[in-house]
Design an enzyme around this catalytic site. Structure first.
Site, short mmCIF file in Angstrom:
data_model
loop_
_atom_site.label_atom_id
_atom_site.label_comp_id
_atom_site.label_asym_id
_atom_site.label_seq_id
_atom_site.Cartn_x
_atom_site.Cartn_y
_atom_site.Cartn_z
N ASP A 112 0.84 -1.21 0.00
CA ASP A 112 0.00 0.00 0.00
C ASP A 112 0.87 1.25 0.00
O ASP A 112 2.01 1.22 0.47
CB ASP A 112 -0.83 0.13 1.29
CG ASP A 112 -1.71 -1.05 1.55
OD1 ASP A 112 -2.02 -1.78 0.62
OD2 ASP A 112 -2.06 -1.21 2.74
N1 URA Z 1 -1.29 -5.78 4.10
C1 URA Z 1 -1.70 -4.51 4.05
O1 URA Z 1 -2.69 -4.16 4.67
N2 URA Z 1 -1.01 -3.63 3.31
C2 URA Z 1 0.12 -3.96 2.62
O2 URA Z 1 0.72 -3.12 1.97
C3 URA Z 1 0.53 -5.29 2.69
C4 URA Z 1 -0.18 -6.18 3.43
#
Ligand code: URA
Length: 245
Positions: A112
């Protein structure tokens, strides 16, 4: 076995150096040199020896890495893995020419925008699929900071293989949680569902305030790889990804 030979203009065009015509012009100007000698005709074939980047010089600079490139990047906060999210892309952290490569470099899965840590990129589609394939069972480890203290029940709930995320129809595979202190823990998981870690903690009434991935398979984010920096992966690095956690 001798290395495959390819037309130099095609190789360089696919590495983002320009059009075939522009590359031919560079050759005619004496700006392409192999082992110190000018390479006069960019239409000629060149053996794709692995040491070519040490021997071929374009406009005074060593040739870029050949196709089959695999990178580890320390993704900083605030950059995105996909055009679908707003904000600067991780590809902007790489040399400008690398963004014009064909085959292109792609991220191996995603992090993310507000997650930092170890992100792999490759132009090798078969390798990418091997890493993300459920069959490969490549574990990813995330360091988590939480808004509220852990209650003690999370370890069992995550390990149960029965936790259902909102809007989904299949429970999550078991996730290992290692408690560090009341609001810090590490989770290790093999799936990669959308916003998985944040949604797992939302499902148990908590909220993730910081998320950082520090390990993929058996490959750790190197301590000396600063946020925003990348490194070309060696064959042992790639093997480590499949070597388990
Ligand atoms: N889980 C999440 O919530 N975000 C990420 O970037 C990776 C795993």
């Amino acid at each position: 076995m001798s290395a495959k030979a390819v037309r130099l203009d095609k190789l360089l065009a696919n590495l983002g150096y320009g059009s075939r015509r522009e590359i031919q012009n560079l050759a005619r100007a004496g700006a392409i040199r192999l082992d110190g000698a000018a390479w006069a005709d960019a239409g000629d074939r060149i053996a794709l020896d692995p040491d070519l980047p040490d021997r071929l010089v374009i406009d005074g600079e060593a040739l870029d890495p050949l196709p089959g490139l695999c990178l580890m990047l320390h993704k900083p906060l605030g950059v995105t893995c996909s055009h679908k999210e707003a904000g600067p892309l991780v590809y902007g952290l790489l040399p400008e020419r690398w963004r014009r490569r064909d085959p292109p470099l792609s991220t191996v899965g995603r992090l993310d925008k507000e997650t930092s840590g170890l992100l792999l990129l490759t132009d090798d589609g078969a390798l990418l699929h091997r890493i993300i394939s459920p069959k490969a069972n490549v574990a990813k480890r995330y360091r988590v900071t939480l808004d509220r203290p852990l209650t003690g029940s999370e370890t069992g709930v995550f390990a149960s293989g029965t936790l259902m995320l909102e809007g989904e129809e299949r429970p999550l595979l078991p996730v290992i949680l290692a408690v560090e202190d009341a609001t810090h823990c590490a989770v290790t998981l093999t799936e990669g569902r959308y916003h998985q870690v944040r949604r797992m903690f939302a499902a148990v009434g908590n909220h993730v305030t910081a998320l950082h991935r520090d390990r993929v398979g058996g490959l750790d984010l190197p301590a000396d790889l600063a946020a925003g920096a990348y490194r070309i992966m060696t064959a042992p690095d790639v093997e480590a990804v499949f070597a388990g956690g």
